[in-house]
Design a protein around this motif. Structure first.
Motif, PDB file in Angstrom:
ATOM      1  N   CYS A   1       0.855  -1.197   0.000  1.00 36.45           N
ATOM      2  CA  CYS A   1       0.000   0.000   0.000  1.00 36.45           C
ATOM      3  C   CYS A   1       0.885   1.239   0.000  1.00 36.45           C
ATOM      4  CB  CYS A   1      -0.901   0.007   1.228  1.00 36.45           C
ATOM      5  SG  CYS A   1      -1.955  -1.453   1.359  1.00 36.45           S
ATOM      6  N   GLU A   2       0.596   2.156  -0.894  1.00 32.04           N
ATOM      7  CA  GLU A   2       1.396   3.366  -1.017  1.00 32.04           C
ATOM      8  C   GLU A   2       0.491   4.592  -1.042  1.00 32.04           C
ATOM      9  OE1 GLU A   2       3.757   2.900  -4.519  1.00 32.04           O
ATOM     10  OE2 GLU A   2       5.062   1.359  -3.651  1.00 32.04           O
ATOM     11  N   SER A   3       1.131   5.775  -1.142  1.00 35.42           N
ATOM     12  CA  SER A   3       0.427   7.065  -1.261  1.00 35.42           C
ATOM     13  C   SER A   3      -0.528   7.292  -0.097  1.00 35.42           C
ATOM     14  CB  SER A   3      -0.340   7.136  -2.597  1.00 35.42           C
ATOM     15  OG  SER A   3       0.539   7.001  -3.682  1.00 35.42           O
ATOM     16  N   LEU A   4       0.039   7.496   1.047  1.00 35.72           N
ATOM     17  CA  LEU A   4      -0.740   7.689   2.278  1.00 35.72           C
ATOM     18  C   LEU A   4      -1.501   9.019   2.231  1.00 35.72           C
ATOM     19  CD1 LEU A   4       0.264   6.800   5.827  1.00 35.72           C
ATOM     20  CD2 LEU A   4      -0.367   9.169   5.397  1.00 35.72           C
ATOM     21  N   ASP A   5      -2.775   8.964   2.654  1.00 35.61           N
ATOM     22  CA  ASP A   5      -3.647  10.133   2.678  1.00 35.61           C
ATOM     23  C   ASP A   5      -3.650  10.715   4.096  1.00 35.61           C
ATOM     24  OD1 ASP A   5      -5.841  11.925   2.791  1.00 35.61           O
ATOM     25  OD2 ASP A   5      -6.821  10.881   1.136  1.00 35.61           O
ATOM     26  N   PHE A   6      -3.101  11.941   4.243  1.00 31.04           N
ATOM     27  CA  PHE A   6      -2.975  12.549   5.568  1.00 31.04           C
ATOM     28  C   PHE A   6      -4.325  12.746   6.245  1.00 31.04           C
ATOM     29  CE2 PHE A   6       1.114  14.473   3.840  1.00 31.04           C
ATOM     30  CZ  PHE A   6       1.909  13.524   4.468  1.00 31.04           C
ATOM     31  N   SER A   7      -5.331  13.167   5.474  1.00 26.77           N
ATOM     32  CA  SER A   7      -6.642  13.434   6.083  1.00 26.77           C
ATOM     33  C   SER A   7      -7.264  12.160   6.624  1.00 26.77           C
ATOM     34  CB  SER A   7      -7.567  14.088   5.061  1.00 26.77           C
ATOM     35  OG  SER A   7      -7.780  13.238   3.950  1.00 26.77           O
ATOM     36  N   VAL A   8      -7.098  11.018   5.932  1.00 25.20           N
ATOM     37  CA  VAL A   8      -7.678   9.760   6.404  1.00 25.20           C
ATOM     38  C   VAL A   8      -6.894   9.226   7.601  1.00 25.20           C
ATOM     39  CG1 VAL A   8      -8.286   7.399   5.761  1.00 25.20           C
ATOM     40  CG2 VAL A   8      -8.559   9.250   4.107  1.00 25.20           C
TER      41      VAL A   8
ATOM     42  N   ARG B   1       4.881   4.858   8.711  1.00 25.92           N
ATOM     43  CA  ARG B   1       4.702   5.266   7.315  1.00 25.92           C
ATOM     44  C   ARG B   1       4.275   6.725   7.229  1.00 25.92           C
ATOM     45  NH1 ARG B   1       0.686   2.856   3.976  1.00 25.92           N
ATOM     46  NH2 ARG B   1       1.539   4.341   2.496  1.00 25.92           N
ATOM     47  N   PHE B   2       3.355   7.106   8.125  1.00 21.92           N
ATOM     48  CA  PHE B   2       2.897   8.494   8.143  1.00 21.92           C
ATOM     49  C   PHE B   2       4.069   9.448   8.399  1.00 21.92           C
ATOM     50  CE2 PHE B   2       1.931  11.875  11.237  1.00 21.92           C
ATOM     51  CZ  PHE B   2       1.246  12.745  10.409  1.00 21.92           C
ATOM     52  N   TRP B   3       4.873   9.099   9.355  1.00 15.79           N
ATOM     53  CA  TRP B   3       5.991   9.985   9.716  1.00 15.79           C
ATOM     54  C   TRP B   3       6.969  10.119   8.554  1.00 15.79           C
ATOM     55  CZ3 TRP B   3       5.789  12.443  14.350  1.00 15.79           C
ATOM     56  CH2 TRP B   3       6.884  13.234  14.693  1.00 15.79           C
ATOM     57  N   GLU B   4       7.294   9.013   7.910  1.00 16.58           N
ATOM     58  CA  GLU B   4       8.232   9.039   6.791  1.00 16.58           C
ATOM     59  C   GLU B   4       7.658   9.822   5.605  1.00 16.58           C
ATOM     60  OE1 GLU B   4      10.601   4.821   7.529  1.00 16.58           O
ATOM     61  OE2 GLU B   4       9.003   4.916   6.032  1.00 16.58           O
ATOM     62  N   LYS B   5       6.361   9.696   5.422  1.00 13.88           N
ATOM     63  CA  LYS B   5       5.714  10.450   4.337  1.00 13.88           C
ATOM     64  C   LYS B   5       5.661  11.942   4.665  1.00 13.88           C
ATOM     65  CE  LYS B   5       2.986  11.051   0.673  1.00 13.88           C
ATOM     66  NZ  LYS B   5       3.435  10.843  -0.721  1.00 13.88           N
ATOM     67  N   MET B   6       5.382  12.267   5.895  1.00 11.36           N
ATOM     68  CA  MET B   6       5.241  13.658   6.321  1.00 11.36           C
ATOM     69  C   MET B   6       6.559  14.417   6.169  1.00 11.36           C
ATOM     70  SD  MET B   6       3.435  16.156   7.872  1.00 11.36           S
ATOM     71  CE  MET B   6       2.092  15.553   8.874  1.00 11.36           C
ATOM     72  N   PHE B   7       7.661  13.768   6.602  1.00 11.96           N
ATOM     73  CA  PHE B   7       8.933  14.485   6.629  1.00 11.96           C
ATOM     74  C   PHE B   7       9.909  14.004   5.551  1.00 11.96           C
ATOM     75  CE2 PHE B   7       7.216  14.686  10.971  1.00 11.96           C
ATOM     76  CZ  PHE B   7       7.144  16.058  11.113  1.00 11.96           C
TER      77      PHE B   7
END
Length: 843
Positions: A53-60, A337-343
């Motif tokens: 699973c890729e392309s994490l959605d911050f709002s979700v 995953r969220f943290w890595e995507k965010m920063f």
């Protein structure tokens, strides 16, 4: 003795991304955090690899953390579930049904590879599930969870099909059903008078059920211009087909039932082709999607109306979101995953399994980065819609568990009035309390489920527009509340609405009052022509399906929207024609009296004596009456003048013709009497002449009396000849009586004419038969020509023709018979002597 361990063993586990925290009672959650999935090879030549699973959605991801926030808030609240700690296990469904089913299966079976005997008999891994947000996923998952009576509380699945408790007995939701969303859309469309609407729906249960329900509601007052299906798996050819339909359709209002992910390709294609001038109505699944409401798409989608789930503020949520602290070696890999995507970094621990020499230079995460420094939808809690529904769902489960824990033995709802054990609660026991839950949130909103497990229907109406700084915002401009008073469910703040395009969308413009709708053959009922109502019919409403006839005494106005009192028409003394005819009648009567005065004054002269002075006097009186009788034909008909006009007409004309007939007979007999041995005159003296006139007149009187007794003339309103007017006339009553009256006059006239014609050449100095012949010729000609003129003349002109015939015939008789005599009496007195008359005779 065999070990009691290893009795229950899980054969395989799914590699899923999620968040976890141990508790006395576990709640499950399924969220669509990732919206891109890499599908592994499924040829089954070897063990399939995991789904990536890729392309994490911050709002979700914020939605998932909202569930965590609500659970931790409940754990801190001493009034709800004291001494009981709630735990959670959340999974990412990657927006794939296959992954969502894996997550659901994992939630109900547990994660441990080896379970003890006591664990096999203990509480289930989770007692309820929050999710799934997609209707198609919820349908599949609910069929499984329903077998175990395990409650599933969805925060975004809106398909009306899920209200079927026979198929989905354990399904609940904090978002209203599509059945209510459709009603909100229809109310909005009806409010603005849009009757020609296109539908686009995704090819899944959510889209198809919603489109069908919308079509049924729309057909009650409008029409569907087209229905197009949007592929769930993006197919450019199909997208182009849908876009082509939009371009060529006359519908300017388009309703789109889709998720934000499925809508994205269509939105992109419409923007690229610069298709503008459409008013979009967004379903709740994409109406608040900030990834679609962008500056790039605003040209085509600015002003979009959307149905959105109710927004609510959750105190403390933002501070909680900012305190997230991922542990890269824990099972909370979703937070990592969220943290890595965010920063845009990587944790070293996640790279330990790879050969770092083969990787390009990467930025390493420390875990102490400042979340607040990033402006992302994750920290934006201004539009807490799905998050608020999740929050309500968690609290609904907590209140249900609290009621279960508060049960007193002997007063319980279960068999033998027993209570459930909070330390070993079963899902079906929780369902019993969940069905009857009813509480109020801190915002004052009541949370309850109806008999179908649906939440109370209330929506926000949103509008895509620019804020004061020029940024695109999704602004709430109204509310739809199904529980409101009928007719007041929809409230809009018109001043806050942004219109990007004209808001009219009709197949045919409304028909104004005065016309009716005529459907076009082979086209929907909303496509029609406007046909002007025929004369005498009106329509008073817009889009009237038919015209209505005016009452008998009314007629339609030129615009055909009002019935007006018909104009009553009769020959009156106030109009020019009536004045001329009345003046002519009075003049004729005065002229007759004038001639009578001349004859009376000169009664001893030879000309008067030679022409039977007594009959001449009577003839002049009858002519005067003939002139005067025409006055009865002028003016508004009444019972009296209807009787008088025909009596006076019939009697006066018979009296007149009788006098002329007797005069003719006298002329003939006078000539015969001059022959030797003929003494006929003694048989037709003055007494016989008077008697003849009297008898002829009495016969006409009898005809008139019989007519008046059997069927007298009476005033009537005639609407046959002129629809727009009422001809106020005298109905003759008996056609037979009127025919006898005219026929008798005609008979006398014909006899008189024949006798006068035969005597026209008698050798007399002053042969009156010639003048009588000429007068009767005029009389008969006038009345013969009167018949076709009378029949063909409309309205008041019928009466005018009748008066004209009376006056013309009367003037013809007066002038033809008396003009020569008056000429001699007044202008040639020297010829008014016996000698002159005798002299002419000798010649």
């Amino acid at each position: 003795m065999k070990s009691r361990f290893i009795l229950c063993r899980i054969q395989e586990t799914f590699d899923l991304q999620g968040l976890y925290k141990k508790g006395d009672i576990m709640l499950g959650g399924i969220f669509e955090v990732s919206f891109k999935t890499i599908v592994p090879d499924l040829s089954f030549h070897s063990k399939p690899e995991k789904w990536n699973c890729e392309s994490l959605d911050f709002s979700v991801f914020q939605w998932a953390l909202t569930m965590v926030f609500a659970i931790e808030e409940i754990n801190r609240d001493p009034t709800i579930l004291p001494n009981i700690t709630l735990g959670y296990r959340l999974f990412d469904n990657c927006m794939r049904l296959q992954v969502a089913l894996r997550a659901a299966t994992t939630l109900i079976t547990g994660m441990n590879e080896v379970l003890t005997e006591s664990d096999c008999k203990g509480p289930p891994p989770v007692v309820a599930v929050i999710g799934d947000p997609l209707s198609s996923h919820s349908i599949a998952i609910s069929r499984i969870l329903g077998l175990f009576h395990l409650p599933m509380v969805s925060y975004y699945a809106t398909c009306s099909c899920l209200s079927n408790k026979l198929e989905y007995p354990s399904f609940f939701r904090t978002v209203p059903s599509d059945a209510f969303q459709v009603k909100a859309m229809v109310q909005l469309i009806k409010h603005y008078g849009w009757s020609w609407v296109g539908i686009i729906a995704t090819e899944d249960d959510y889209g198809q059920y919603a489109a069908k329900s919308f079509q049924e509601e729309m057909n009650k007052f409008g029409c569907i211009a087209f229905i197009e299906n949007l592929p769930v798996i993006s197919e450019r050819a199909k997208i182009l087909e849908v876009v082509n339909t939009i371009k060529h359709s006359t519908a300017k209002v388009i309703v789109l039932f889709s998720t934000r992910v499925d809508a994205a390709p269509l939105v992109k294609e419409i923007t690229e082709q610069n298709i503008t001038g459409r008013q979009w109505i967004a379903s709740e699944a994409w109406s608040t999607a900030t990834v679609l409401a962008t500056e790039e798409n605003f040209g085509a989608f600015g002003g979009t109306f959307g149905i959105a789930v109710r927004r609510g503020d959750i105190p403390g949520l933002k501070n909680f979101l900012l305190r997230i602290n991922p542990n890269p070696v824990s099972i909370q890999n979703l937070a990592t995953r969220f943290w890595e995507k965010m920063f845009d970094c990587k944790f070293k621990e996640n790279l330990s399994m790879t050969n770092s020499s083969t990787l390009p230079e990467v930025k390493y995460c420390t875990g102490s980065e400042d979340v607040d420094s990033k402006q992302t939808p994750y920290t934006d809690v201004s539009e807490s819609r799905a998050s608020y529904n999740i929050y309500k769902g968690v609290y609904a489960l907590a209140h249900s568990l609290n009621k279960l824990a508060s049960c007193e033995n002997g007063k319980g709802p279960f068999e033998n009035k027993s209570c459930a054990s909070i330390t070993n609660v079963q899902p079906w026991q929780l369902m019993h309390y969940l069905k009857g839950i009813n509480f109020t949130t801190h915002l004052g909103e009541r949370v309850a489920f109806d008999k179908n497990g649906d939440a109370l229907a209330i929506y926000d109406i949103v509008n895509w527009q620019r804020d004061s700084s020029g940024k695109i915002e999704i602004k709430t401009v109204g509310v739809y509340d199904k529980a409101a008073v009928t007719g007041q469910e929809l409230t809009l703040t018109e001043g806050d609405i942004f219109w990007n395009f004209p808001s009219e969308s009709v197949c045919s413009k409304s028909c104004l009052p005065g016309s009716r709708k005529a459907n076009k053959k082979g086209q929907p009922v909303c496509c029609f022509d406007c046909v002007l109502c025929t004369e005498g019919e009106i329509s008073t409403q817009v889009d009237s399906p038919e015209c209505f006839k005016c009452p008998p005494d009314f007629w339609s106005n030129p615009e055909r929207n009002t019935c007006l009192m018909k104009q009553i028409e009769f020959l009156s003394y106030e109009e020019t024609m009536g004045i001329i005819l009345a003046a002519s009648a009075i003049f004729g009567s005065c002229l007759s009296f004038g001639v009578l005065i001349v004859f009376v004054y000169n009664r001893h002269t030879p000309v008067v004596k030679a022409n039977n002075s007594e009959l001449s006097f009577l003839l002049l009186v009858s002519l005067s009456l003939c002139f005067l009788c025409s006055l009865c034909f002028i003016g508004q008909p009444s019972q009296l003048n209807c009787l008088l006009r025909h009596i006076m007409f019939g009697v006066s004309f018979v009296l007149c013709i009788s006098c002329i007939l007797v005069k003719t007979v006298v002329v003939i007999m006078a000539f015969k009497a001059t022959l030797p041995g003929n003494n006929m005159m003694k048989w037709f003296g003055v007494a016989q002449q008077r008697g003849t006139v009297f008898i002829f007149t009495v016969i006409q009187s009898i005809i008139c009396i019989t007519w008046l007794i059997t069927a007298p003339p009476a005033p009537s309103k005639n609407t046959k000849y002129q629809n727009a007017k009422i001809i106020f006339e005298c109905d003759i009553g008996s056609v037979t009586g009127f025919s006898f009256l005219l026929g008798y006059i005609g008979l006398l006239s014909l006899v008189c004419f024949v006798l006068a014609f035969l005597a026209r050449n008698l050798p007399d100095t002053f042969n009156e038969a010639k003048f009588i012949t000429f007068s009767m010729l005029i009389f008969c000609s006038v009345w013969i020509s009167f018949i076709p003129a009378y029949i063909s003349s409309p309205g008041k002109y019928t009466v005018a023709v009748e008066i004209f015939a009376i006056l013309a015939s009367s003037f013809g008789l007066l002038l033809s018979i008396f003009a020569p005599k008056c000429y001699i009496i007044l202008l040639k007195p020297e010829k008014n002597t016996k000698k002159a008359l005798m002299g002419k005779s000798e010649k």
